[in-house]
Write an enzyme that holds these catalytic residues in place. Structure first.
Site: not given
Ligand code: EPZ
Length: 421
Positions: A22-23, A116, A121, A306, A398
């Site tokens: 995704k990133n 967030c 952020r 992460d 997500r």
């Protein structure tokens, strides 16, 4: 609203195929805005953030279609250079469109993405760099009004911190800019390399990605291409960890072991045996993991933030004491309360968390707090005795495409259920 119900205690066993990251897909989708003709992206994960990126591209005037795991984008006729607030708020990484729209049209309006679940952020590094490249940026009522009256030009940018998003925004603004851009202290994450490699396939001139200094020479135009998104290293770490925490064994197909070398060596320290062969990783986990003394999150090639929550789940039931230091985000221990509810022994003070492994976690009713924290809760649920119910799983969706299908295909007892209040 949906929830996961997990019956723990089953070692997982079998094969898992990794999907695209995704990133990596998100900035590459933004980059497709800069190209003429069609861009075809293969191995795109089917995730909510990818659907939001498609809606942003469509709003800007692109054609964007998602067919299974392939996205086709045609950005020949843009009709807009502003992204409405509701789309900006749907995902934090919408800010990545700023550099691309500015690079393409010389002007852009976006909303401030705000904080967030991981804490504040800020985007000061993105904005400072774009200003150096000729953008005038005014903040008004939560909107960022950006324009480059004389066009975006190359510049020398020293980042105070190797921010992934800022490095991506600079790359996106720089590839069509006039002249040379040099980024010092650039982020070195593999997703940056994937973006640079995509842009180069479209005709961009970039050197040094994966190192601290990236040099970009602006070109007149870029042409869309066919590109395969790199595998998701964080999803890979999550599935290896699912095997590790259940005492299982899996073959993880489509992985690039070099990108997660440091994580592999920590899993080995914890007692797992790991082999790399033909684009696949094999992991064999012991009955009980051993603790790891120090886990410090750092920019790549350090231990990824992460993966911090995921490793914390592993250490809750490892033999011995582990110490975590979170150095990237201010508020990334929100999964701790759920793990405590499952019987873990964790003490948090500021950036430090000390985890004393317990013999056995027990199932509980918990809420996912954020994407990776939610994944950590799934792992804890797989290891716990009894049933675990996890609510607010939209956080997990997500970043993981049907995590319950992936895990049940290798023997886990996890189902997605509708949650009725
Ligand atoms: C990317 O976020 C990832 N998101 C995050 O993954 C990941 O945790 C993070 O990089 C770090 O690896 C995407 O790629 C979409 P940063 P990003 O800019 O770009 C501070 C996940 O779970 N900072 O490198 O937003 C910032 O506050 C997500 O998939 C500034 O101070 O991360 C943070 O403390 C979550 N000013 C640190 O730098 C700025 O202008 C790292 O942020 C920018 C950042």
């Amino acid at each position: 609203m949906q929830k996961f119900v997990i019956k723990g205690g089953i070692p997982i066993e079998g094969e898992i195929q990794l999907r695209g990251a995704k990133n990596s897909a998100l900035p590459i989708m933004a980059a497709s805005l800069l190209c003429s003709g069609e861009t075809i992206l293969e191995n795109c994960p089917r995730l909510t953030d990818i659907f939001v990126a498609c809606r942003i591209l469509t709003h800007l005037g692109c054609s964007c279609t998602l067919n299974q795991h392939t996205v086709s984008i045609i950005a020949n006729n843009l009709i807009n250079n502003e992204i409405p607030e509701d789309l900006m708020q749907e995902m934090r990484s919408s800010i990545i469109f700023l550099g691309a729209v500015l690079g393409r049209t010389g002007a852009c309006q976006v909303s401030y993405p705000g904080g967030c679940e991981l804490g504040p952020r800020p985007i000061d590094l993105h904005l400072d760099a774009l200003r150096r490249m000729g953008a005038e940026i005014i903040q008004s009522e939560g909107r960022l009004l950006c324009s480059a009256p004389k066009g975006i030009h190359g510049a020398t940018v020293h980042l105070k911190f190797p921010s992934v998003g800022a490095t991506e925004n600079i790359l996106l603004a720089a590839v069509l800019a006039k002249g040379r851009t040099v980024i010092y202290n650039a982020a070195r994450e593999p997703e940056i390399c994937d973006l640079a490699s995509f842009l180069r396939s479209c005709g961009a001139k970039i050197a040094g990605e994966g190192e601290s200094t990236i040099v970009i020479d602006g070109v007149k135009s870029l042409k869309g291409c066919n590109y395969r998104i790199m595998p998701d290293r964080i999803a890979g770490i999550t599935y290896l960890s699912a095997a590790a925490i259940t005492g299982g064994k899996i073959k993880l197909n489509g992985t690039n072991g070099a990108q997660i070398e440091n994580v592999i060596s920590l899993l080995e320290q914890a007692g797992c045996r790991i082999y790399h062969m033909d684009n696949a990783l094999y992991i064999y986990a012991p009955k009980r993991l051993l603790s790891i003394s120090g886990i410090k999150t750092m920019p790549h090639p350090g231990f990824p933030t992460d993966a911090q929550a995921i490793f914390m789940a592993l250490m809750t039931c490892a033999k011995g004491v582990s110490v975590f230091e979170e150095n990237i985000f201010e508020n990334r221990y929100r999964h701790v309360d759920a793990l405590l509810k499952m019987g873990a022994n964790i003490y948090v003070s500021g950036r430090i968390a000390v985890v004393e492994g317990v013999q056995q976690l027990s199932g509980a009713n918990i809420n996912a707090t954020d994407l990776r924290g939610g994944a950590a809760m799934v792992l804890a649920g797989l290891a716990a005795c009894g049933h675990t119910e996890i609510k607010q799983i939209s956080h997990i969706d997500r970043g993981y495409e049907s995590i319950e299908t992936v895990l049940s295909d290798v023997g886990a007892d996890i189902v997605r259920k509708e949650e009725y209040n």
